[in-house]
Design an enzyme around this catalytic site. Structure first.
Site, PDB file in Angstrom:
ATOM      1  N   LYS A 112     -51.480 -10.918  13.484  1.00 32.25           N
ATOM      2  CA  LYS A 112     -52.099  -9.755  12.837  1.00 32.25           C
ATOM      3  C   LYS A 112     -53.620  -9.805  12.875  1.00 32.25           C
ATOM      4  CE  LYS A 112     -49.805 -10.755   9.007  1.00 32.25           C
ATOM      5  NZ  LYS A 112     -48.622 -11.530   9.351  1.00 32.25           N
ATOM      6  N   LYS A 212     -51.454  -5.169   7.546  1.00 34.19           N
ATOM      7  CA  LYS A 212     -50.449  -4.424   8.313  1.00 34.19           C
ATOM      8  C   LYS A 212     -50.721  -2.920   8.246  1.00 34.19           C
ATOM      9  CE  LYS A 212     -47.059  -8.053   7.638  1.00 34.19           C
ATOM     10  NZ  LYS A 212     -46.079  -8.562   6.671  1.00 34.19           N
TER      11      LYS A 212
END
Lengths: 329, 164
Positions: A112, A212
């Protein structure tokens, strides 16, 4: 198609296990690196043998070689970047990904950090090089939400994305709701079961969910947002009474990430939802609800973490790249 | 409100036009020819939301169109929304917290359910706000958010579109 893998933690091991178990997919492993060693063989490595070596020696191959050697070897079509996430700098993954893209190699990652830190820059690099950058595994584990946004729902206009993006928080809230546990008790239980890290700050303060959300916002609308743009409230201040008061109204509380570009809204916060709301899911599951003009509301739900589940997302990306770019013999 | 108008073309539009001009939001239009009503008039019920201070002007504007208002049923404070507040609610002067909403004139705290587990531990409350219109509810919640930020309270709001 030749695949190089950087990082042999839980996710890397899960991917190698699936490559060993599913030779019919036709992906050839040609290089692997972990934090202290690497091995490269353009003719193909045996993923099962590498897992054995890693298990016995703690290394995947002879020391002396590193991740940079793997990248520089060029003995791969796709680099799979699975090194640990650094939420602040995205390094060393960011450098790994840039180097591979600059060499004209496709990149697939579950990391991420780099995607949240510089989605636009990396996407531009990939486009210039005529290669793919895919990161399905960064959001929602096994749930194919990036595929849904880019492919399945292509041509739709998206008005909002809301989702349960952190399984640890969802587990804690589920247990507080079901069993009347305090936040501390539910967190301790999540730790015992391996759902929460020793330092759970990143999860319970909503940072993981916010990263996210950054990735989804930039994928869906190219908003160019960063972690600093998200208003973040975690679940660590929630009381059992809050869950009870919600329950009195036939509602519960979940940590929800929400992007509504038209309202300039980018927020991760605990929210009250009716029990029958599609985002009220149990345990460590994740869910994402996409609001679109043609398809209406589409909700995807599934396992948000786990090594084999993440391997599913990685392999989906690898096969998408093979089908689009690489002629396979 | 229940309106009576001539059963001729353009009458319904004439009655509805001022509503949007005065910033009202039509929720439903129920249109029926009642058997007992004189044949040249038409009864129409309109459910709408509008800020309290604009209601009188709207009523006058509808009358100017030659439409008579038979009945005007008012339900002030149409919207209800509950949020959960966590923190040292009492010691940060809950009376003041409520007062800041009530002082707006367009919204008020209708219910408050406070749980206090132990001294020095944060308490939790379900606070229900009523407001006249959706946008005024939004303004009331903005006030509550800023009061909460000022007093270090945590607010858990319903997810928009998912209110119970």
């Amino acid at each position: 198609m030749r695949v190089a893998v950087l990082g042999l933690g839980a996710v890397g091991k899960g991917l190698l296990r699936m490559l060993a178990a599913k030779p019919e997919i036709g992906l050839v492993l040609t290089a692997v690196a972990d934090s202290s060693s690497a091995c490269i063989d353009p003719a193909g490595l045996d993923p099962a043998a590498i897992l054995d070596t890693k298990c016995v020696t703690g290394r995947c191959g002879p020391s002396g070689l590193t991740a940079s050697d793997v990248i520089d070897s060029g003995a791969y079509d796709v680099l799979v970047e699975l090194t640990p996430t650094n939420a602040v700098t995205g390094e060393p993954a960011l450098t790994h990904i840039r180097s591979a893209l600059e060499r004209g190699k496709h990149v697939v990652t579950s990391n991420k950090g780099p995607i949240a830190a510089d989605h636009a820059g990396l996407a531009a690099l990939a486009e210039d090089a005529g290669v793919a950058l895919r990161y399905e595994a960064t959001v929602g584990g096994a749930i194919p939400v990036i595929h849904a946004i880019r492919d399945g729902l292509a041509g739709n206009r998206f008005s909002s994305i809301t989702g349960v993006l952190n399984g640890t928080c969802n587990y804690i809230l589920t247990r507080m709701d079901d069993e009347g546990l305090t936040y501390e008790q539910a967190l301790a239980e999540a730790r015992e079961l391996g759902y929460a890290e020793a330092d759970p700050t990143y999860d319970v303060r909503g940072i993981d969910a916010a990263i996210k959300l950054v990735i989804l916002a930039n994928t869906c609308w190219n908003l160019g947002v960063t972690l600093d743009d998200i208003a973040i409230t975690g679940i660590d201040g929630l009381t059992v009474d809050a869950l009870r008061l919600a329950a009195d109204q036939d509602c519960t509380i979940r940590l929800i990430g929400e992007v509504v570009p038209a309202e300039n809204l980018l927020r991760v916060a605990p929210r009250v939802l009716p029990r029958n709301h599609p985002l009220v899911i149990e345990g460590t599951l994740n869910a994402v609800m996409l609001s679109t003009d043609m398809a209406g509301e589409v909700t995807l739900m599934g396992k948000g973490a786990g090594s084999v589940e993440t391997a599913s997302a990685l392999i989906g990306d690898l096969i998408a790249i093979r089908d689009r770019y690489v002629e396979c013999g | 409100m229940k309106l009576e108008m001539k059963d001729s073309p353009g009458q319904l539009v004439a009655a509805l036009t001022p509503i949007s001009e005065y910033g009202g939001n039509i929720i439903a239009v129920i249109h029926q020819r009642e058997p007992e009503s004189p044949s040249d008039t038409l009864g129409v019920q309109i459910v709408l939301e509008i800020a309290q201070e604009r209601l009188d002007a709207l009523v006058a504007a509808i009358k100017v169109q030659g439409v008579s208002i038979l009945r005007l049923g008012e339900e002030r404070l149409l919207y209800r929304q509950s949020v959960i507040m966590i923190g040292h609610l009492i010691h940060t002067d809950i009376g003041d917290t409520i007062g800041r909403i009530d002082a707006t004139g367009f919204a008020e705290v209708a219910e408050l359910n406070v749980h206090m587990p132990a001294i020095a531990e944060p308490s939790t409350a379900l606070i229900t706000i009523k407001a006249t219109t959706r946008s005024e509810m939004g303004r009331a919640l903005d006030i509550l958010r800023s009061v909460a930020a000022e007093k270090g309270l945590l607010i858990v709001e319903p997810l928009a579109g998912a209110e119970a």
